[in-house]
Write a protein that holds these residues in place. Sequence first.
Motif, mmCIF file in Angstrom:
data_model
loop_
_atom_site.group_PDB
_atom_site.id
_atom_site.type_symbol
_atom_site.label_atom_id
_atom_site.label_comp_id
_atom_site.label_asym_id
_atom_site.label_seq_id
_atom_site.Cartn_x
_atom_site.Cartn_y
_atom_site.Cartn_z
ATOM 1 N N UNK A 74 25.191 10.941 -37.424
ATOM 2 C CA UNK A 74 23.889 11.568 -37.200
ATOM 3 C C UNK A 74 22.965 10.639 -36.414
ATOM 4 N N UNK A 75 23.107 9.348 -36.624
ATOM 5 C CA UNK A 75 22.290 8.378 -35.886
ATOM 6 C C UNK A 75 22.771 8.245 -34.438
ATOM 7 N N UNK A 76 24.081 8.374 -34.237
ATOM 8 C CA UNK A 76 24.609 8.378 -32.872
ATOM 9 C C UNK A 76 24.114 9.618 -32.131
ATOM 10 N N UNK A 77 24.129 10.769 -32.791
ATOM 11 C CA UNK A 77 23.668 12.001 -32.171
ATOM 12 C C UNK A 77 22.226 11.886 -31.675
ATOM 13 N N UNK A 78 21.412 11.152 -32.411
ATOM 14 C CA UNK A 78 19.998 11.028 -32.060
ATOM 15 C C UNK A 78 19.759 10.050 -30.923
ATOM 16 N N UNK A 79 20.786 9.293 -30.535
ATOM 17 C CA UNK A 79 20.621 8.230 -29.542
ATOM 18 C C UNK A 79 20.889 8.732 -28.129
ATOM 19 N N UNK A 80 20.156 8.172 -27.174
ATOM 20 C CA UNK A 80 20.403 8.414 -25.754
ATOM 21 C C UNK A 80 21.309 7.340 -25.163
ATOM 22 N N UNK A 81 21.304 6.163 -25.776
ATOM 23 C CA UNK A 81 22.053 5.006 -25.291
ATOM 24 C C UNK A 81 22.937 4.493 -26.418
ATOM 25 N N UNK A 82 24.211 4.247 -26.114
ATOM 26 C CA UNK A 82 25.147 3.675 -27.075
ATOM 27 C C UNK A 82 25.692 2.378 -26.481
ATOM 28 N N UNK A 83 25.565 1.292 -27.228
ATOM 29 C CA UNK A 83 26.110 0.008 -26.785
ATOM 30 C C UNK A 83 27.037 -0.529 -27.866
ATOM 31 N N UNK A 123 24.299 7.643 -22.340
ATOM 32 C CA UNK A 123 24.798 6.561 -21.496
ATOM 33 C C UNK A 123 25.294 5.438 -22.397
ATOM 34 N N UNK A 124 26.221 4.643 -21.881
ATOM 35 C CA UNK A 124 26.858 3.644 -22.733
ATOM 36 C C UNK A 124 27.137 2.357 -21.974
ATOM 37 N N UNK A 125 27.212 1.276 -22.733
ATOM 38 C CA UNK A 125 27.540 -0.027 -22.178
ATOM 39 C C UNK A 125 28.165 -0.894 -23.247
ATOM 40 N N UNK A 148 35.663 8.165 -21.499
ATOM 41 C CA UNK A 148 36.676 9.183 -21.768
ATOM 42 C C UNK A 148 36.163 10.249 -22.737
ATOM 43 N N UNK A 149 35.349 9.838 -23.709
ATOM 44 C CA UNK A 149 34.846 10.815 -24.668
ATOM 45 C C UNK A 149 33.625 11.565 -24.138
ATOM 46 N N UNK A 150 33.094 11.151 -22.992
ATOM 47 C CA UNK A 150 32.021 11.926 -22.378
ATOM 48 C C UNK A 150 30.744 11.179 -22.067
ATOM 49 N N UNK A 151 30.669 9.896 -22.438
ATOM 50 C CA UNK A 151 29.468 9.124 -22.106
ATOM 51 C C UNK A 151 29.434 8.835 -20.610
ATOM 52 N N UNK A 152 28.236 8.633 -20.090
ATOM 53 C CA UNK A 152 28.057 8.243 -18.698
ATOM 54 C C UNK A 152 27.845 6.741 -18.642
ATOM 55 N N UNK A 153 28.594 6.071 -17.769
ATOM 56 C CA UNK A 153 28.523 4.619 -17.654
ATOM 57 C C UNK A 153 27.732 4.256 -16.402
ATOM 58 N N UNK A 154 26.621 3.579 -16.524
ATOM 59 C CA UNK A 154 25.873 3.170 -15.334
ATOM 60 C C UNK A 154 26.582 2.024 -14.624
ATOM 61 N N UNK A 155 26.165 1.688 -13.422
ATOM 62 C CA UNK A 155 26.757 0.529 -12.764
ATOM 63 C C UNK A 155 26.429 -0.749 -13.536
ATOM 64 N N UNK A 196 20.706 -3.781 -19.211
ATOM 65 C CA UNK A 196 19.687 -3.107 -20.016
ATOM 66 C C UNK A 196 18.871 -2.136 -19.166
ATOM 67 N N UNK A 197 18.448 -2.588 -18.000
ATOM 68 C CA UNK A 197 17.644 -1.722 -17.141
ATOM 69 C C UNK A 197 18.449 -0.541 -16.612
ATOM 70 N N UNK A 198 19.711 -0.750 -16.265
ATOM 71 C CA UNK A 198 20.524 0.362 -15.771
ATOM 72 C C UNK A 198 20.784 1.390 -16.861
ATOM 73 N N UNK A 199 20.976 0.936 -18.087
ATOM 74 C CA UNK A 199 21.104 1.877 -19.203
ATOM 75 C C UNK A 199 19.840 2.725 -19.334
ATOM 76 N N UNK A 200 18.702 2.077 -19.242
ATOM 77 C CA UNK A 200 17.430 2.780 -19.386
ATOM 78 C C UNK A 200 17.199 3.753 -18.232
ATOM 79 N N UNK A 201 17.439 3.286 -16.996
ATOM 80 C CA UNK A 201 17.238 4.167 -15.838
ATOM 81 C C UNK A 201 18.088 5.434 -15.969
ATOM 82 N N UNK A 202 19.361 5.260 -16.300
ATOM 83 C CA UNK A 202 20.252 6.416 -16.350
ATOM 84 C C UNK A 202 19.934 7.319 -17.535
#
Length: 234
Positions: A74-83, A123-125, A148-155, A196-202
Amino acid sequence: MTEPIRAIYFNGTLTPSPGESHTDLLIEASAGILRQQGVEVEVVRAVDHALAPGVQPDMREHGASEDAWPELWQRVLAADIIVLATPIWLGDASSVTRRVIERLYSESGELNDQGQSIFYGKVAGCLVGGNEDGMKHVAREVLYALQHIGCTIPPQADAGWVGEAGPGPSYGDELDDGSRAGADNDFTKRNITIMAWNLLHLARMLRGGIPTEGNDRNAWKRGERFGFQNPEYR
């Protein structure tokens, strides 16, 4: 009012709280940048939670006596960024980090309201630390699993510090001159900052979601093929 961006960091240390974690120091170097930009950050030390092994959303339904994953999910669902942040052991991510990846994978069959993977729009890193080689190898495996599971990876979505190859100080250890190992390493500081900034931008860019054309699994199930053509020999 716009909802704040939320980030969740999973610390894959093998050391339970309140023990010292060098990986925590790497996390804080990254998370501090996000907090300054108004991001709500949560750090989960996975080893503190009863994560049952398995690739089902709730392993209590498959024989486990306890499983903390449904609540953490449930906490992952609420997140925009996963690291995912992990130490290196024998050249690989920690066993705890592997378990987190397996439990994230257990949710990969879930779809959002648009028929896409439930991880679309997140987004993930990864952060990697230790005192032995293998940082790029670990980052490659972790980031592959997350996309692979669907997260978007920034540069440039990985960062870390491993020091010199072989036994030695880990990130943040006090050295003989009173300094902290890795703390003044420009390569590490630069990569942590860029990541950190690329995660935030995306994360900000994806607040409206990803277009559904071509990735709506419900539409595919109904027969839509989005332009795919079978080979003529079939």
